[in-house]
Design a protein around this motif. Structure first.
Motif, PDB file in Angstrom:
ATOM      1  N   ARG A  34       0.013   8.082  -4.494  1.00  0.00           N
ATOM      2  CA  ARG A  34      -1.227   8.814  -4.230  1.00  0.00           C
ATOM      3  C   ARG A  34      -1.859   9.218  -5.569  1.00  0.00           C
ATOM      4  O   ARG A  34      -1.146   9.618  -6.495  1.00  0.00           O
ATOM      5  CB  ARG A  34      -0.795  10.057  -3.447  1.00  0.00           C
TER       6      ARG A  34
ATOM      7  N   LEU B  12       0.746   5.723   6.233  1.00  0.00           N
ATOM      8  CA  LEU B  12       1.366   5.566   4.904  1.00  0.00           C
ATOM      9  C   LEU B  12       2.377   6.677   4.630  1.00  0.00           C
ATOM     10  O   LEU B  12       3.335   6.489   3.887  1.00  0.00           O
ATOM     11  CB  LEU B  12       0.306   5.616   3.800  1.00  0.00           C
TER      12      LEU B  12
ATOM     13  N   VAL C 275       2.063   2.148  -3.463  1.00  0.00           N
ATOM     14  CA  VAL C 275       1.123   2.666  -4.466  1.00  0.00           C
ATOM     15  C   VAL C 275       1.114   4.195  -4.380  1.00  0.00           C
ATOM     16  O   VAL C 275       0.891   4.746  -3.302  1.00  0.00           O
ATOM     17  CB  VAL C 275      -0.318   2.124  -4.195  1.00  0.00           C
TER      18      VAL C 275
ATOM     19  N   ARG D 208      -6.023   2.563  -0.979  1.00  0.00           N
ATOM     20  CA  ARG D 208      -4.701   2.696  -0.361  1.00  0.00           C
ATOM     21  C   ARG D 208      -4.798   2.713   1.169  1.00  0.00           C
ATOM     22  O   ARG D 208      -3.805   2.504   1.855  1.00  0.00           O
ATOM     23  CB  ARG D 208      -4.016   3.994  -0.826  1.00  0.00           C
TER      24      ARG D 208
ATOM     25  N   LYS E 165       0.831  -1.209   0.000  1.00  0.00           N
ATOM     26  CA  LYS E 165       0.000   0.000   0.000  1.00  0.00           C
ATOM     27  C   LYS E 165       0.866   1.260   0.000  1.00  0.00           C
ATOM     28  O   LYS E 165       0.559   2.242  -0.653  1.00  0.00           O
ATOM     29  CB  LYS E 165      -0.937   0.002   1.203  1.00  0.00           C
TER      30      LYS E 165
ATOM     31  N   THR F 208      -9.657   3.970  -6.240  1.00  0.00           N
ATOM     32  CA  THR F 208      -8.228   3.646  -6.203  1.00  0.00           C
ATOM     33  C   THR F 208      -7.586   4.238  -4.955  1.00  0.00           C
ATOM     34  O   THR F 208      -6.848   3.572  -4.222  1.00  0.00           O
ATOM     35  CB  THR F 208      -7.517   4.218  -7.461  1.00  0.00           C
ATOM     36  N   GLU F 209      -7.895   5.516  -4.708  1.00  0.00           N
ATOM     37  CA  GLU F 209      -7.267   6.188  -3.565  1.00  0.00           C
ATOM     38  C   GLU F 209      -7.755   5.575  -2.243  1.00  0.00           C
ATOM     39  O   GLU F 209      -6.961   5.327  -1.332  1.00  0.00           O
ATOM     40  CB  GLU F 209      -7.563   7.695  -3.609  1.00  0.00           C
TER      41      GLU F 209
ATOM     42  N   VAL G 288      -2.609   8.892   2.560  1.00  0.00           N
ATOM     43  CA  VAL G 288      -3.876   8.780   1.825  1.00  0.00           C
ATOM     44  C   VAL G 288      -4.438  10.193   1.636  1.00  0.00           C
ATOM     45  O   VAL G 288      -4.371  11.026   2.552  1.00  0.00           O
ATOM     46  CB  VAL G 288      -4.883   7.909   2.619  1.00  0.00           C
TER      47      VAL G 288
END
Ligand SMILES: Cc1cc2nc3c(=O)[nH]c(=O)nc-3n(C[C@H](O)[C@H](O)[C@H](O)COP(=O)(O)OP(=O)(O)OC[C@H]3O[C@@H](n4cnc5c(N)ncnc54)[C@H](O)[C@@H]3O)c2cc1C
Length: 472
Positions: free
Chosen positions: A13, A110, A11, A46, A8, A42-43, A117
């Motif tokens: 932003r 993250l 990935v 995360r 995660k 998609t966001e 995020v």
């Protein structure tokens, strides 16, 4: 055991789609276009759904962030909206203007290894989706709440985010709310300060209309301390909330500041935003259009003024700041957007005096180069003048954006209100109550110029106490 944590964090932003800089510098349409459903999914994907979501502790109104993102992941946007609304009454506004990088997103786990995020963008997506899906109901009023019962009523003075939130809390509890606003449109800084290219007026109007449907009445052109008296309202109503903001501009105090063509950012932005000068010729509001514009200060208000001046037709806009880029108080994103649009930054410069022509119209400003010395009381390095470094810059519009303080109109007319040393209303931090029993206050008039979400948090706290006191 393999966890999904590293995946995660790896990935990237999801970027926010924006109008291209060369286009947007000529229009007042929103710069950030908002996520599509696909981007939002998609966001949201995360988000790690942490057991202990630290992001919530970074939000002044403690939006249940993990929970609303979980609902996006499941495709339940209505549920996501309802979750946000449990603590945030203006999500479409906050999703656009909150400094999330210093609040919720700064705590996102993250962010430790990669990028946080995009919580604000997801909040905006949820709120915009809800507004789009309920547009018909709002027009026809089919989602209007029951009218208040029991004859209990409160008054809110001012209609910025603090009062709107307080009004929302009280109205939802079934208490009648009357809002008294000095200007001819409700919304406070959301309407008269923050430009439409960051916060479209329709977004604020939708939130205000939502309140109207819950039975809140707005009495415009009513000035607390002049046309309405706080003590009288306190006698007539079960409780009063004061949320009049801190709208009195601070000036530079250098010679020539009274020349024609030197304005405070507040006045400039009010003429353009509230007076709709941006919508010429539909609105013929005098807006002091400048061709070579100089803005003093480097906060969000300065960025808003500089970017507005570009859109009003300036050939050149300079932001003059006496420290360096590292000390600029504006959000990084705002500075970057301004630069992309062509705003020039003259750092380590300070004005000595403005120069006018024979008609007392501004024609130039004399500046002096600065260097940074030791840190001052604010913790930032103190700017020191470099002797012999004076220079002149041609300018026909100077906009002063150095900050604001409390407006004395209501305060002077209400001597019963205890003020602190800085001239703001003193309150009980827990309840929001002032030195006048039954009279509450919150937002910038208590803290000094701050943020939308802090003003909302204060309005919510006071509103909850008012409801508890009135309904038991
Ligand atoms: C140009 C600009 C850009 C900003 N950008 C951001 C941003 O991006 N993000 C962010 O979080 N914050 C931003 N802020 C700060 C934020 O808008 C304020 O902190 C917030 O609006 C304060 O809310 P409030 O309810 O206390 O007061 P305000 O929003 O100031 O509202 C006060 C209201 O009271 C009315 N009023 C004043 N006196 C009286 C009276 N005597 N009687 C009746 N009504 C009265 C005013 O007309 C106004 O409508 C910005 C501020 C400005 C000026």
């Amino acid at each position: 055991m393999e966890t999904n944590k590293p995946k995660k964090a790896a990935v990237p932003r999801t970027p926010m789609p924006c109008q291209p800089p060369e286009e947007r510098r000529h229009n007042f349409k929103e710069v950030a276009l908002g996520y599509t459903r696909e981007m939002a999914m998609t966001e949201a994907g995360r988000c790690m759904q942490c057991k202990k979501p630290l992001c919530v502790s970074g939000c002044p109104v403690e939006v249940p962030i993990r929970d609303f993102i979980r609902e996006i992941q499941a495709g339940n946007l209505d549920a996501a909206y309802r979750i946000i609304k449990t603590t945030n009454s203006l999500p479409a506004v906050c999703g656009r203007v909150c400094p999330q990088e210093r609040q919720c997103e700064s705590k996102c786990i993250l962010g430790k290894k990669g990028e946080a995020v995009a919580i604000g963008r997801l909040e905006r997506f949820v709120a915009d989706s809800y507004i789009a899906s309920t547009a018909c109901e709002q027009v026809t009023g089919t989602n209007a709440c029951a009218m208040p019962a029991g004859g209990r009523k409160v008054a809110c003075i001012g209609s910025g985010p603090s009062s709107l939130t307080c009004a929302g809390v009280c109205a939802t509890a079934g208490i009648k709310v009357d809002v008294f606003e000095a200007l001819h449109e409700p919304g406070g800084v959301l309407i008269y300060g923050i430009p439409a290219f960051r916060l479209p007026k329709g977004v604020v109007a939708t939130e205000v209309n939502g309140l109207r449907q819950t039975g809140v009445d707005f009495h415009l052109n009513h000035v607390g301390g002049r046309t309405v008296d706080v003590a009288e309202l306190a006698r007539e109503y079960d409780a009063v909330f004061i949320g009049v903001g801190a709208g009195l501009p601070i000036f530079l105090g250098v010679p020539g500041e009274n020349l024609v063509g030197v304005l405070s950012a507040n006045e400039y932005l009010t003429r353009v935003n509230l007076g709709r000068a941006y919508d010429f010729p539909n609105y013929d509001t005098p807006a002091a259009p400048g061709k070579r514009v100089t803005v003093f200060g480097a906060g969000n208000v300065a960025m808003d003024a500089a970017r507005t001046a570009l859109r009003m037709g300036a050939d050149e806009v300079h932001v003059v700041y006496r420290r360096t880029r590292a000390e600029m108080p504006a959000r990084v994103e705002e500075v970057e957007h301004a630069e992309e649009e062509g705003v020039q930054f003259d750092i380590l410069s300070a004005p000595l005096h403005f120069n006018g022509d024979e008609n007392l119209r501004l024609k130039s400003v004399t500046l002096q180069k600065m260097q940074l010395g030791e840190p001052d009381a604010s913790g930032r390095r103190r700017p020191l003048p470099i002797p012999g470094s004076e220079y002149e810059m041609a300018t026909d519009l100077a906009i002063v954006a150095l900050g604001t303080r409390s407006n004395p109109i209501l305060l002077q007319a209400t001597p019963e209100l205890k003020l602190n040393k800085r001239g703001y209303i003193e309150i009980n931090e827990e309840t929001g109550e002032t030195s006048m029993p039954g009279v509450f206050a919150g937002g910038d008039i208590v803290t000094g110029s701050a943020t939308v979400i802090l003003a909302m948090g204060a309005g919510r706290r006071a509103g909850q106490t008012m409801v508890k006191r009135i309904l038991g």
